[in-house]
Design a protein around this motif. Sequence first.
Motif, PDB file in Angstrom:
ATOM      1  N   ARG A 226      35.059  -5.253 -53.739  1.00  0.00           N
ATOM      2  CA  ARG A 226      36.371  -5.216 -53.115  1.00  0.00           C
ATOM      3  C   ARG A 226      36.654  -3.831 -52.564  1.00  0.00           C
ATOM      4  O   ARG A 226      36.517  -2.852 -53.282  1.00  0.00           O
ATOM      5  N   PRO A 227      37.032  -3.766 -51.303  1.00  0.00           N
ATOM      6  CA  PRO A 227      37.330  -2.453 -50.742  1.00  0.00           C
ATOM      7  C   PRO A 227      38.589  -1.878 -51.353  1.00  0.00           C
ATOM      8  O   PRO A 227      39.490  -2.608 -51.742  1.00  0.00           O
ATOM      9  N   LYS A 228      38.631  -0.576 -51.442  1.00  0.00           N
ATOM     10  CA  LYS A 228      39.742   0.066 -52.119  1.00  0.00           C
ATOM     11  C   LYS A 228      40.943   0.301 -51.214  1.00  0.00           C
ATOM     12  O   LYS A 228      42.072   0.210 -51.635  1.00  0.00           O
ATOM     13  N   CYS A 229      40.678   0.645 -49.996  1.00  0.00           N
ATOM     14  CA  CYS A 229      41.786   1.028 -49.133  1.00  0.00           C
ATOM     15  C   CYS A 229      41.800   0.173 -47.882  1.00  0.00           C
ATOM     16  O   CYS A 229      40.773  -0.298 -47.424  1.00  0.00           O
ATOM     17  N   ALA A 230      42.970   0.029 -47.354  1.00  0.00           N
ATOM     18  CA  ALA A 230      43.075  -0.649 -46.084  1.00  0.00           C
ATOM     19  C   ALA A 230      42.488   0.244 -45.001  1.00  0.00           C
ATOM     20  O   ALA A 230      42.638   1.447 -45.025  1.00  0.00           O
ATOM     21  N   ARG A 231      41.804  -0.357 -44.089  1.00  0.00           N
ATOM     22  CA  ARG A 231      41.224   0.391 -42.977  1.00  0.00           C
ATOM     23  C   ARG A 231      42.056   0.161 -41.740  1.00  0.00           C
ATOM     24  O   ARG A 231      42.373  -0.967 -41.400  1.00  0.00           O
ATOM     25  N   LEU A 232      42.367   1.239 -41.103  1.00  0.00           N
ATOM     26  CA  LEU A 232      43.201   1.116 -39.920  1.00  0.00           C
ATOM     27  C   LEU A 232      42.365   0.650 -38.742  1.00  0.00           C
ATOM     28  O   LEU A 232      41.338   1.224 -38.427  1.00  0.00           O
ATOM     29  N   VAL A 233      42.786  -0.397 -38.111  1.00  0.00           N
ATOM     30  CA  VAL A 233      42.098  -0.845 -36.909  1.00  0.00           C
ATOM     31  C   VAL A 233      43.085  -0.930 -35.752  1.00  0.00           C
ATOM     32  O   VAL A 233      44.271  -1.114 -35.945  1.00  0.00           O
ATOM     33  N   ASP A 234      42.556  -0.812 -34.564  1.00  0.00           N
ATOM     34  CA  ASP A 234      43.412  -0.774 -33.382  1.00  0.00           C
ATOM     35  C   ASP A 234      43.869  -2.146 -32.927  1.00  0.00           C
ATOM     36  O   ASP A 234      44.888  -2.299 -32.286  1.00  0.00           O
ATOM     37  N   GLY A 235      43.095  -3.119 -33.205  1.00  0.00           N
ATOM     38  CA  GLY A 235      43.458  -4.444 -32.727  1.00  0.00           C
ATOM     39  C   GLY A 235      42.314  -5.377 -33.003  1.00  0.00           C
ATOM     40  O   GLY A 235      41.275  -4.953 -33.487  1.00  0.00           O
ATOM     41  N   LEU A 236      42.534  -6.597 -32.696  1.00  0.00           N
ATOM     42  CA  LEU A 236      41.496  -7.568 -32.946  1.00  0.00           C
ATOM     43  C   LEU A 236      40.762  -7.887 -31.666  1.00  0.00           C
ATOM     44  O   LEU A 236      41.280  -7.691 -30.577  1.00  0.00           O
ATOM     45  N   PRO A 237      39.537  -8.379 -31.800  1.00  0.00           N
ATOM     46  CA  PRO A 237      38.833  -8.838 -30.610  1.00  0.00           C
ATOM     47  C   PRO A 237      39.591  -9.985 -29.982  1.00  0.00           C
ATOM     48  O   PRO A 237      40.235 -10.767 -30.662  1.00  0.00           O
ATOM     49  N   GLY A 238      39.514 -10.093 -28.676  1.00  0.00           N
ATOM     50  CA  GLY A 238      40.172 -11.198 -27.996  1.00  0.00           C
ATOM     51  C   GLY A 238      39.563 -12.522 -28.411  1.00  0.00           C
ATOM     52  O   GLY A 238      40.246 -13.516 -28.572  1.00  0.00           O
ATOM     53  N   THR A 239      38.278 -12.516 -28.574  1.00  0.00           N
ATOM     54  CA  THR A 239      37.581 -13.714 -29.012  1.00  0.00           C
ATOM     55  C   THR A 239      37.164 -13.496 -30.447  1.00  0.00           C
ATOM     56  O   THR A 239      36.640 -12.450 -30.781  1.00  0.00           O
ATOM     57  N   THR A 240      37.396 -14.460 -31.274  1.00  0.00           N
ATOM     58  CA  THR A 240      37.036 -14.251 -32.669  1.00  0.00           C
ATOM     59  C   THR A 240      35.964 -15.217 -33.136  1.00  0.00           C
ATOM     60  O   THR A 240      35.648 -15.279 -34.292  1.00  0.00           O
ATOM     61  N   TYR A 241      35.400 -15.972 -32.220  1.00  0.00           N
ATOM     62  CA  TYR A 241      34.321 -16.863 -32.607  1.00  0.00           C
ATOM     63  C   TYR A 241      33.245 -16.839 -31.532  1.00  0.00           C
ATOM     64  O   TYR A 241      33.529 -17.038 -30.357  1.00  0.00           O
TER      65      TYR A 241
END
Length: 167
Positions: free
Chosen positions: A3-18
Amino acid sequence: MARPKCARLVDGLPGTTYFKPRGIPLVDLEEVVLSVDEFEALRLADFDGLYHENAAARMFISRATFGRILESAHKKVADSLINGKAIKVEGGVIKMAQKRVFQCSACEHTWEIPFGTGRPEACPQCSSNNLHRADSDRGHGRGGGGGRGAGCRHRHGQAATSTKETT
Ligand SMILES: [Zn+2]
């Protein structure tokens, strides 16, 4: 998986997720699940070409953690390409740099959802499906410089959003 310990900051999600190889029916398809932080690591290191150190800083994680995430991402992508598996991008302990704000046209209730959870179907307050994006709030999370998200405080419960009251 640990389990990761900290939340990771991300800029956004990919437009396509599959991503799905052509010509293989879904029932026969194996899939690998790429977490959003793995996707972000790929984007920063391989696509944007950042040094790991800089990419790690962008995600507010250590360089070692970044390296581990990236390695896992590479493995999954390779598995997909070599074995013809689909890639689904979802999950991971992340904190979005941006989020989406929706407003209900019926009761004017406003709420935030993180990217990647899909468009809400109904107002959580009155169940109306007459919803729209409250675009006035878009872009708010960018360019603040420092402050937000800097330094993990181990608040695990709040992986997805930072709360902000909107009236
Ligand atoms: Zn409503």
